[in-house]
Design an enzyme around this catalytic site. Structure first.
Site, PDB file in Angstrom:
ATOM      1  N   ASN A  45       2.525  -5.026  -3.251  1.00 32.91           N
ATOM      2  CA  ASN A  45       1.125  -5.393  -2.997  1.00 32.91           C
ATOM      3  C   ASN A  45       0.313  -4.120  -2.767  1.00 32.91           C
ATOM      4  OD1 ASN A  45      -0.691  -7.686  -2.419  1.00 32.91           O
ATOM      5  ND2 ASN A  45      -0.783  -6.891  -0.325  1.00 32.91           N
ATOM      6  N   GLU A  98       0.817  -1.228   0.000  1.00 28.50           N
ATOM      7  CA  GLU A  98       0.000   0.000   0.000  1.00 28.50           C
ATOM      8  C   GLU A  98       0.846   1.271   0.000  1.00 28.50           C
ATOM      9  OE1 GLU A  98      -2.877  -0.403   3.186  1.00 28.50           O
ATOM     10  OE2 GLU A  98      -3.516  -2.361   2.472  1.00 28.50           O
ATOM     11  N   ASP A 128     -11.790 -10.611  -0.992  1.00 29.12           N
ATOM     12  CA  ASP A 128     -13.106 -10.778  -0.358  1.00 29.12           C
ATOM     13  C   ASP A 128     -14.097  -9.915  -1.125  1.00 29.12           C
ATOM     14  OD1 ASP A 128     -12.356  -8.271   0.742  1.00 29.12           O
ATOM     15  OD2 ASP A 128     -12.012  -9.114   2.740  1.00 29.12           O
ATOM     16  N   GLU A 146      -5.686 -10.776  -1.333  1.00 32.80           N
ATOM     17  CA  GLU A 146      -6.531 -10.556  -0.138  1.00 32.80           C
ATOM     18  C   GLU A 146      -8.006 -10.554  -0.522  1.00 32.80           C
ATOM     19  OE1 GLU A 146      -5.251  -7.125   2.132  1.00 32.80           O
ATOM     20  OE2 GLU A 146      -3.139  -7.542   1.770  1.00 32.80           O
ATOM     21  N   HIS A 185     -10.011  -6.367  -2.445  1.00 35.04           N
ATOM     22  CA  HIS A 185     -11.102  -6.217  -1.480  1.00 35.04           C
ATOM     23  C   HIS A 185     -12.265  -5.595  -2.255  1.00 35.04           C
ATOM     24  CE1 HIS A 185      -8.759  -7.416   1.954  1.00 35.04           C
ATOM     25  NE2 HIS A 185      -7.802  -6.562   1.621  1.00 35.04           N
TER      26      HIS A 185
HETATM   27  O1  G3I Z   1      -3.072  -6.741  18.635  1.00 29.27           O
HETATM   28  C1  G3I Z   1      -4.073  -5.929  19.251  1.00 29.27           C
HETATM   29  C2  G3I Z   1      -4.435  -6.448  20.597  1.00 29.27           C
HETATM   30  O2  G3I Z   1      -3.300  -6.368  21.421  1.00 29.27           O
HETATM   31  C3  G3I Z   1      -5.599  -5.637  21.153  1.00 29.27           C
HETATM   32  O3  G3I Z   1      -6.013  -6.169  22.345  1.00 29.27           O
HETATM   33  C4  G3I Z   1      -6.765  -5.631  20.179  1.00 29.27           C
HETATM   34  C5  G3I Z   1      -7.905  -4.772  20.654  1.00 29.27           C
HETATM   35  O4  G3I Z   1      -8.695  -4.303  19.578  1.00 29.27           O
HETATM   36  O5  G3I Z   1      -6.321  -5.135  18.948  1.00 29.27           O
HETATM   37  C6  G3I Z   1      -5.294  -5.910  18.368  1.00 29.27           C
HETATM   38  O6  G3I Z   1      -4.929  -5.352  17.155  1.00 29.27           O
HETATM   39  C7  G3I Z   1      -5.820  -5.558  16.064  1.00 29.27           C
HETATM   40  C8  G3I Z   1      -5.067  -6.290  14.982  1.00 29.27           C
HETATM   41  O7  G3I Z   1      -5.873  -6.390  13.834  1.00 29.27           O
HETATM   42  C9  G3I Z   1      -4.618  -7.673  15.410  1.00 29.27           C
HETATM   43  O8  G3I Z   1      -5.719  -8.458  15.732  1.00 29.27           O
HETATM   44  C10 G3I Z   1      -6.283  -4.203  15.575  1.00 29.27           C
HETATM   45  O9  G3I Z   1      -7.133  -3.596  16.531  1.00 29.27           O
HETATM   46  C11 G3I Z   1      -7.036  -4.351  14.270  1.00 29.27           C
HETATM   47  O10 G3I Z   1      -7.287  -3.064  13.718  1.00 29.27           O
HETATM   48  C12 G3I Z   1      -6.193  -5.135  13.284  1.00 29.27           C
HETATM   49  O11 G3I Z   1      -6.924  -5.250  12.080  1.00 29.27           O
HETATM   50  C13 G3I Z   1      -6.220  -5.778  10.990  1.00 29.27           C
HETATM   51  C14 G3I Z   1      -6.015  -4.719   9.913  1.00 29.27           C
HETATM   52  O12 G3I Z   1      -5.373  -5.283   8.803  1.00 29.27           O
HETATM   53  C15 G3I Z   1      -5.170  -3.559  10.421  1.00 29.27           C
HETATM   54  O13 G3I Z   1      -4.974  -2.633   9.424  1.00 29.27           O
HETATM   55  C16 G3I Z   1      -7.049  -6.905  10.410  1.00 29.27           C
HETATM   56  O14 G3I Z   1      -7.126  -7.963  11.370  1.00 29.27           O
HETATM   57  C17 G3I Z   1      -6.426  -7.414   9.113  1.00 29.27           C
HETATM   58  O15 G3I Z   1      -7.306  -8.312   8.488  1.00 29.27           O
HETATM   59  C18 G3I Z   1      -6.182  -6.239   8.172  1.00 29.27           C
HETATM   60  O16 G3I Z   1      -5.560  -6.728   7.008  1.00 29.27           O
HETATM   61  C19 G3I Z   1      -5.263  -5.746   6.004  1.00 29.27           C
HETATM   62  C20 G3I Z   1      -3.994  -6.188   5.302  1.00 29.27           C
HETATM   63  O17 G3I Z   1      -2.964  -6.407   6.235  1.00 29.27           O
HETATM   64  C21 G3I Z   1      -3.567  -5.163   4.255  1.00 29.27           C
HETATM   65  N1  G3I Z   1      -4.640  -4.883   3.320  1.00 29.27           N
HETATM   66  C22 G3I Z   1      -5.922  -4.524   3.935  1.00 29.27           C
HETATM   67  C23 G3I Z   1      -6.353  -5.585   4.946  1.00 29.27           C
HETATM   68  C24 G3I Z   1      -7.720  -5.268   5.525  1.00 29.27           C
HETATM   69  O18 G3I Z   1      -7.666  -4.068   6.266  1.00 29.27           O
END
Ligand code: G3I
Length: 329
Positions: free
Chosen positions: A186, A145, A251, A249, A222
């Site tokens: 990517n 990105e 969906d 990715e 996406h």
């Molecule tokens: O790790 C913390 C944890 O310590 C905490 O307790 C918890 C509370 O909300 O949050 C946890 O972090 C989360 C993290 O995922 C790990 O689970 C974040 O809040 C959450 O925002 C994060 O979301 C991820 C997101 O990327 C972040 O930008 C999604 O799971 C993940 O599917 C998403 O994936 C991205 C790709 O990497 C790049 N392309 C877009 C795609 C969708 O956004």
């Protein structure tokens, strides 16, 4: 002869029917994958589906910078190791995601202001991750990105401090640490024409002309229900670079409320996207960004959308699954 063909049909369910990855490979492609991490691997139904349907795993969050190097030089591979070990011990490929990204980036990196420090930090991060999993990763998303929605370089710390050369630094360090891993750029919104894909392709050409070791382009995909018609034409453009391409990715989110008509549309959309990859000879793989609708980033990020994946909240196959399956038959 006739009895042999009948026998073949009777034996076929385990050999031919059902496994998306096996069917995709039978079309000459490398993998049909999904994501995982310890939080979803803890569910045995997720594990079962990963083992039966999918041939590659992308760690969803555990290899990102905030998870792996939360403070400078202090690395944490607990979750990454668990996910990579699950994949490799089950004979699955791994897509490493991701080495350089502006998001899920610790504050200590974002606050670096001088070139020499950021270069050292970048090289050390890339080298440490890629070396740790050397020989276990099919492909790395080296940069993720790096363009904004208008197609300009995103104003990340990497671009602001180092300019475009941060991309060169990252790819070179990755190649040196694991010469066998495929190295990808990517991004999202590469599913339709516009300045973003134009600029990405222009950068890929510059990287190639500078001799930077890049092997692939990942189009995240996406997508939104009913808006998948542009995927193939853009994938053709990405493939025309001669690099590998992949939908990394995938969906297809449904605007609420979900109806059976929308689920049928989603089935058609998944079939269209699958055929788009099959139409491009160097489209090596598709990764869906989640196993079941129970665990998808869409729920929190797009609360007015739902049900973007192939399996429902109870891990049952959705029409979307049949869309992929049908396109592969
Ligand atoms: O790790 C913390 C944890 O310590 C905490 O307790 C918890 C509370 O909300 O949050 C946890 O972090 C989360 C993290 O995922 C790990 O689970 C974040 O809040 C959450 O925002 C994060 O979301 C991820 C997101 O990327 C972040 O930008 C999604 O799971 C993940 O599917 C998403 O994936 C991205 C790709 O990497 C790049 N392309 C877009 C795609 C969708 O956004």
């Amino acid at each position: 002869m006739k009895s042999i063909s009948i026998l073949a049909i009777l034996l076929a369910p385990t050999a031919v029917f059902g496994l998306l990855d096996a069917k995709f490979k039978a079309k000459g492609r490398r993998y049909y994958g999904a994501i995982a991490d310890p939080n979803t691997l803890s569910n045995t139904q997720v594990q079962t589906l990963l083992k039966t349907e999918f041939g590659a795993i992308t760690p969803e969050n555990s290899l990102k910078w905030d998870a792996t190097e939360p403070s400078r030089g202090s690395f944490n591979f607990g979750n990454g190791d668990q996910t990579v070990n699950f994949a490799t011990s089950n004979g699955r490929l791994v897509r490493g995601h991701t080495l350089v990204w502006h998001s899920q980036l610790p504050g200590w990196v974002s606050s670096i202001t001088d070139k020499a420090t950021l270069t050292t930090v970048l090289q050390n991060h890339v080298t440490t991750l890629v070396s740790r999993y050397r020989g276990k990763i099919y492909a790395w998303d080296v940069v993720n990105e790096i363009f904004d929605d208008s197609g300009n370089f995103r104003q990340s710390v990497f671009y602001k401090v180092l300019g475009e050369t941060f991309v060169d630094i990252a790819f070179k360090a990755a190649r040196a640490a694991d010469p066998a891993a495929k190295l990808y750029i990517n991004d999202y919104n590469l599913d339709g024409p516009g300045n973003k894909i134009d600029q990405l392709l222009a950068l890929v050409n510059r990287l190639k002309s500078r001799g930077i070791p890049i092997d692939g382009i990942g189009s995240q995909a996406h997508l939104i229900l009913g808006q998948v018609g542009g995927v193939q034409a853009q994938l053709v453009r990405l493939g025309a670079t001669g690099l590998e391409v992949a939908l990394t990715e995938l969906d297809i989110r449904i605007p609420k409320d979900v109806t059976s008509a929308k689920l049928s549309q989603q089935q058609n959309d998944y079939a269209t996207v699958t055929r788009a990859c099959l139409a491009v000879s160097n489209c090596v793989g598709i990764t869906v960004w989640g196993v079941s609708d129970r665990n998808s980033w869409v729920d929190s990020t797009f609360p007015t959308y739902d049900s973007p994946l192939l399996f429902d909240d109870n891990f049952a196959k959705k029409p979307a699954y049949n869309g992929v399956d049908g396109a592969l038959n």
